[in-house]
Each structure stands twice: as structure tokens, then as C-alpha cells.
Design a protein around this motif. Structure first.
Motif, PDB file in Angstrom:
ATOM      1  N   LEU A 215       0.946  -1.484   0.321  1.00 31.10           N
ATOM      2  CA  LEU A 215      -0.219   0.194  -0.089  1.00 31.10           C
ATOM      3  C   LEU A 215       0.979   1.046  -0.321  1.00 31.10           C
ATOM      4  O   LEU A 215       0.747   2.452  -0.384  1.00 31.10           O
ATOM      5  CB  LEU A 215      -0.920   0.191   1.641  1.00 31.10           C
ATOM      6  N   VAL A 216       2.120   1.147   1.012  1.00 32.48           N
ATOM      7  CA  VAL A 216       2.794   2.370   0.966  1.00 32.48           C
ATOM      8  C   VAL A 216       3.354   2.689  -0.519  1.00 32.48           C
ATOM      9  O   VAL A 216       4.062   3.643  -0.626  1.00 32.48           O
ATOM     10  CB  VAL A 216       3.516   2.139   2.369  1.00 32.48           C
ATOM     11  N   HIS A 217       3.802   1.467  -0.920  1.00 33.27           N
ATOM     12  CA  HIS A 217       4.042   1.771  -2.563  1.00 33.27           C
ATOM     13  C   HIS A 217       3.409   2.331  -3.364  1.00 33.27           C
ATOM     14  O   HIS A 217       3.670   3.560  -3.839  1.00 33.27           O
ATOM     15  CB  HIS A 217       4.774   0.060  -3.038  1.00 33.27           C
ATOM     16  N   TRP A 218       2.506   2.007  -3.305  1.00 35.79           N
ATOM     17  CA  TRP A 218       1.366   2.442  -4.274  1.00 35.79           C
ATOM     18  C   TRP A 218       1.169   4.165  -3.491  1.00 35.79           C
ATOM     19  O   TRP A 218       1.048   4.873  -5.025  1.00 35.79           O
ATOM     20  CB  TRP A 218       0.045   1.997  -3.992  1.00 35.79           C
ATOM     21  N   LEU A 219       1.289   4.751  -2.819  1.00 33.54           N
ATOM     22  CA  LEU A 219       1.038   5.815  -1.889  1.00 33.54           C
ATOM     23  C   LEU A 219       2.450   6.269  -2.098  1.00 33.54           C
ATOM     24  O   LEU A 219       1.932   8.082  -2.951  1.00 33.54           O
ATOM     25  CB  LEU A 219       0.661   5.874  -0.386  1.00 33.54           C
ATOM     26  N   GLY A 220       2.856   6.400  -2.448  1.00 32.47           N
ATOM     27  CA  GLY A 220       5.192   6.394  -3.360  1.00 32.47           C
ATOM     28  C   GLY A 220       4.095   7.506  -4.569  1.00 32.47           C
ATOM     29  O   GLY A 220       4.955   8.612  -4.930  1.00 32.47           O
ATOM     30  N   ASN A 221       3.474   7.103  -5.246  1.00 36.03           N
ATOM     31  CA  ASN A 221       2.873   7.710  -6.071  1.00 36.03           C
ATOM     32  C   ASN A 221       1.878   8.639  -6.658  1.00 36.03           C
ATOM     33  O   ASN A 221       1.689   8.825  -7.646  1.00 36.03           O
ATOM     34  CB  ASN A 221       2.320   6.071  -7.589  1.00 36.03           C
ATOM     35  N   GLN A 222       1.788   8.606  -5.063  1.00 33.43           N
ATOM     36  CA  GLN A 222       0.611   9.926  -5.417  1.00 33.43           C
ATOM     37  C   GLN A 222       1.594  11.284  -5.077  1.00 33.43           C
ATOM     38  O   GLN A 222       2.774  11.428  -4.300  1.00 33.43           O
ATOM     39  CB  GLN A 222      -0.363   8.928  -4.284  1.00 33.43           C
ATOM     40  N   ARG A 223       0.186  12.069  -3.772  1.00 34.18           N
ATOM     41  CA  ARG A 223       0.810  13.557  -3.804  1.00 34.18           C
ATOM     42  C   ARG A 223      -0.025  13.971  -2.934  1.00 34.18           C
ATOM     43  O   ARG A 223      -1.489  13.499  -2.721  1.00 34.18           O
ATOM     44  CB  ARG A 223       1.061  14.001  -5.414  1.00 34.18           C
ATOM     45  N   ASN A 224       0.610  14.882  -2.290  1.00 40.08           N
ATOM     46  CA  ASN A 224      -1.229  15.996  -1.652  1.00 40.08           C
ATOM     47  C   ASN A 224      -0.262  17.249  -1.653  1.00 40.08           C
ATOM     48  O   ASN A 224       0.383  17.829  -2.518  1.00 40.08           O
ATOM     49  CB  ASN A 224      -0.174  16.210   0.516  1.00 40.08           C
ATOM     50  N   ASP A 225      -1.232  17.909  -3.029  1.00 41.90           N
ATOM     51  CA  ASP A 225      -1.452  18.981  -3.685  1.00 41.90           C
ATOM     52  C   ASP A 225      -1.447  19.757  -2.930  1.00 41.90           C
ATOM     53  O   ASP A 225      -0.813  21.374  -3.311  1.00 41.90           O
ATOM     54  CB  ASP A 225      -2.102  18.906  -4.522  1.00 41.90           C
ATOM     55  N   LEU A 226      -1.791  19.893  -1.974  1.00 45.81           N
ATOM     56  CA  LEU A 226      -1.587  21.087  -1.129  1.00 45.81           C
ATOM     57  C   LEU A 226       0.136  21.609   0.005  1.00 45.81           C
ATOM     58  O   LEU A 226      -0.324  22.584   0.659  1.00 45.81           O
ATOM     59  CB  LEU A 226      -2.664  21.410  -0.014  1.00 45.81           C
ATOM     60  N   GLN A 227       1.083  20.824  -0.359  1.00 50.10           N
ATOM     61  CA  GLN A 227       1.619  20.314   0.219  1.00 50.10           C
ATOM     62  C   GLN A 227       2.495  21.798  -0.234  1.00 50.10           C
ATOM     63  O   GLN A 227       3.608  22.478   1.055  1.00 50.10           O
ATOM     64  CB  GLN A 227       2.396  19.129   0.331  1.00 50.10           C
ATOM     65  N   ALA A 228       2.767  22.119  -1.854  1.00 52.82           N
ATOM     66  CA  ALA A 228       3.742  23.534  -1.620  1.00 52.82           C
ATOM     67  C   ALA A 228       3.402  24.177  -0.619  1.00 52.82           C
ATOM     68  O   ALA A 228       3.885  25.160  -0.246  1.00 52.82           O
ATOM     69  CB  ALA A 228       3.948  23.085  -2.915  1.00 52.82           C
ATOM     70  N   PRO A 229       2.093  24.835  -1.435  1.00 53.50           N
ATOM     71  CA  PRO A 229       1.714  25.966  -0.580  1.00 53.50           C
ATOM     72  C   PRO A 229       1.633  25.775   0.938  1.00 53.50           C
ATOM     73  O   PRO A 229       1.964  27.485   1.489  1.00 53.50           O
ATOM     74  CB  PRO A 229      -0.167  26.108  -0.908  1.00 53.50           C
ATOM     75  N   ALA A 230       1.414  24.941   1.058  1.00 56.22           N
ATOM     76  CA  ALA A 230       1.362  24.811   2.782  1.00 56.22           C
ATOM     77  C   ALA A 230       2.984  25.148   3.552  1.00 56.22           C
ATOM     78  O   ALA A 230       2.935  26.152   3.729  1.00 56.22           O
ATOM     79  CB  ALA A 230       1.071  23.987   3.453  1.00 56.22           C
ATOM     80  N   ILE A 231       4.022  24.447   3.238  1.00 52.84           N
ATOM     81  CA  ILE A 231       5.055  25.205   3.125  1.00 52.84           C
ATOM     82  C   ILE A 231       5.597  26.111   2.797  1.00 52.84           C
ATOM     83  O   ILE A 231       6.267  26.506   3.741  1.00 52.84           O
ATOM     84  CB  ILE A 231       6.153  23.810   2.175  1.00 52.84           C
ATOM     85  N   ALA A 232       5.230  26.553   2.127  1.00 51.07           N
ATOM     86  CA  ALA A 232       5.216  28.095   1.760  1.00 51.07           C
ATOM     87  C   ALA A 232       4.440  29.442   1.853  1.00 51.07           C
ATOM     88  O   ALA A 232       5.337  30.061   2.795  1.00 51.07           O
ATOM     89  CB  ALA A 232       4.962  28.719  -0.600  1.00 51.07           C
ATOM     90  N   ALA A 233       3.420  28.478   2.654  1.00 50.93           N
ATOM     91  CA  ALA A 233       3.030  29.848   4.365  1.00 50.93           C
ATOM     92  C   ALA A 233       3.470  29.287   5.653  1.00 50.93           C
ATOM     93  O   ALA A 233       3.318  30.228   5.810  1.00 50.93           O
ATOM     94  CB  ALA A 233       1.055  29.806   4.096  1.00 50.93           C
TER      95      ALA A 233
END
Length: 297
Positions: A215-233
Motif C-alpha cells: 500500500l505504501v509503495h502505491w501511495l508513493g506514486n501519489q501526492r498532496n497537492d496542497l503540500q507546496a503552498p502550505a510549506i510556502a505559508a
């Protein structure tokens, strides 16, 4: 009419991945997210008893920054209760006690979990139809419908469409918040300003997995689209992720929701507990909980 004192857990919701579409004319976004729920170690507790009116008392270690939670009368628990009264015509009241353990504005749906717990408790306490709670849940917030159902699921649409994902293992995890709020609105606005959402599409289903590693290997091919803007904030989120990724035996580290809570996934609960002990000693100022993710208790 029932007069007993009722209580329930309101567990953290974790977005194992979060794909976000472009902003719609109503200002909201289509979502596609695999959601699991934490165990008792990462949950608020809500209790309720019959009363003449609606009221709530707030307690617990999560109230160290009470200003972040806003006016009690506007809390999602009381908003859920008022909505259920309006939908069912109930004239009964309720006195809630919310024991707050989850951090606020943290990307793990604490307020939504509290509202969902309130709807479950009131359905029992007031003897109302369960369909009424499910009908009003979407208007209370995007995470409330999935929290009300409490199952591992794909959360789609604006959060109102729930597709169960039953053939997945429980996943040992470490949840970490650096003690910083990350309000959802600014994160989504930054995502929109950057042109986020191009190429968005929904999964039809999550493949079945027997082993956590698969399951985790499959999740590694996904993402959180809000991670980059959250890190910017909140730049500290990047440091949290780096810290989690450096822990022994970590399979995947990612941010949940719109942040700032991040999670690390492990193959065993022992590994998650060892990581909790190590990180708690290194960062006593952070909120850190070892748990396992799956259906809500």
C-alpha cells in the motif's frame, strides 16, 4: 427521550494522498483523497447529555491556545446540533463537553471529527433518523461526511461523495504537528494563484492491498497537492517532513490535508512507537502521536 450521558471518540482524519482540482465557480474545489482515521491516541473526546438548550464546555490539552478555536457558539459541534434540530424538528437540547486533544487548524479534520461525533451522539440521544445526520453533513464542511461514516474511503467531489476502500490493512503511523496553525483558506488561495488543478482526475477505486508495504509503495506514486503552498505559508512544515523522513524504518512521510500536521508510515506498530519515543525526546515542543490508521473505532 433518553437521559443517559453519551460519549464518543472523534479521531484525527489523515489524507494519505490529496489530489485537488481547479477552483469552481462556487469557490470550492473537487477533491480526490484516500482517508484513514487514527486510533484513540490521536482523537478528541466528546460527551453529551440531554439539556433544555444547547451548550458546550471546552477542556483538554488542545486548549492551550484557545484563541485558535474561535467563539464557542460558532464551534462546529454546536453548528451540527443546530442543523440537526432544524432538519428533524427536534426541540430537545444537549450539553456537550469537548475534551480537545487534537491540534487546531492542523489538516487532520479535528473540528469535522468533533461535528461528526456530535451528529452520531445526538442521533442516538434524540432518537432521530440517521439519514438526517448524513443529509446535513456536507453543508457543515468537506471532511464531515467522511468523518461521519468513519471508514477508510476515497473522499471525492467536494467531500460529499464517499467511496469505501475496504480491502486495505491498518497502517502504523506517527502524526506530528510543530505547534503551528496552518489555516486552510490561504493555502487554497495560494494553490489557485499558482494555477493548481490542471489535469485533475479521480480514481475509480483504490486497489486492494494485503501488506502495508505494498500500500505504501502505491501511495508513493501519489501526492498532496496542497503540500507546496502550505510549506510556502508555514516553512517549518518542510523541516518536519525532513525530520520524519530521517527516522529509522520510515516508509513514507507526507503532509495531511492543508497542514501543518505531517505523518510518517511504518511497517510495524513497534517501529512507530520507537519513532515516537525518539522524536518526543528530541522535540518535546511538538505534538507527536504514534497510532495506527484505518477505520475509526
Amino acid at each position: 427521550m433518553k437521559t443517559d450521558d453519551y460519549s464518543a471518540l472523534a479521531p484525527a482524519k489523515v489524507n494519505l494522498f490529496l489530489h485537488v482540482g481547479p477552483v469552481q465557480p462556487n469557490g470550492r474545489h473537487p477533491l480526490d483523497s484516500l482517508v484513514m482515521f487514527a486510533g484513540e491516541a490521536a482523537a478528541d473526546r466528546l460527551s453529551v447529555m440531554i439539556s433544555d438548550d444547547l451548550s458546550m464546555t471546552l477542556t483538554g490539552p488542545g486548549m492551550t491556545n484557545p484563541d485558535h478555536i474561535g467563539p464557542v457558539d460558532d464551534n462546529l459541534v454546536l453548528r451540527a446540533a443546530r442543523a440537526l434540530q432544524a432538519e428533524t424538528g427536534s426541540t430537545q437540547g444537549a450539553a456537550f463537553t469537548l475534551e480537545k486533544h487534537l491540534p487546531i487548524a492542523a489538516g487532520i479534520g479535528g473540528g469535522s471529527a468533533d461535528a461528526a461525533a456530535a451528529l452520531r451522539l445526538l442521533t442516538d440521544l434524540w432518537g432521530t433518523d440517521t439519514a438526517a445526520a448524513h443529509k446535513i453533513a456536507p453543508a457543515l464542511g468537506g471532511d464531515v461526511p467522511v468523518a461521519l461514516q468513519g471508514h477508510t474511503a476515497l473522499m471525492q467531489g467536494e467531500g460529499e461523495r464517499i467511496r469505501r476502500a475496504p480491502d486495505l490493512p491498518r497502517v502504523p503511523a506517527l502524526l506530528v504537528n510543530p505547534g503551528l496553525a496552518c489555516p486552510t483558506g490561504p493555502v487554497f488561495r495560494a494553490y489557485d494563484a499558482a494555477g493548481g488543478g490542471a489535469g485533475f482526475r479521480e480514481f475509480g477505486a483504490v486497489p486492494p492491498f494485503e501488506r502495508v508495504w505494498d500500500l505504501v509503495h502505491w501511495l508513493g506514486n501519489q501526492r498532496n497537492d496542497l503540500q507546496a503552498p502550505a510549506i510556502a505559508a508555514v516553512p517549518e512544515i518542510a523541516g518536519v517532513l525532513d525530520t520524519l523522513q530521517a527516522l529509522p524504518d520510515v516508509l513514507l512521510a507526507r503532509m495531511s490535508g492543508s497542514g501543518a500536521t505531517c505523518f510518517a508510515l511504518f511497517d510495524t506498530e513497534d517501529a512507530a512507537r520507537r519513532a515516537e519515543a525518539q522524536l518526543s525526546a528530541d522535540r518535546p515542543d511538538w505534538w507527536i502521536r504514534a497510532t495506527s490508521l484505518g477505520d475509526a473505532a
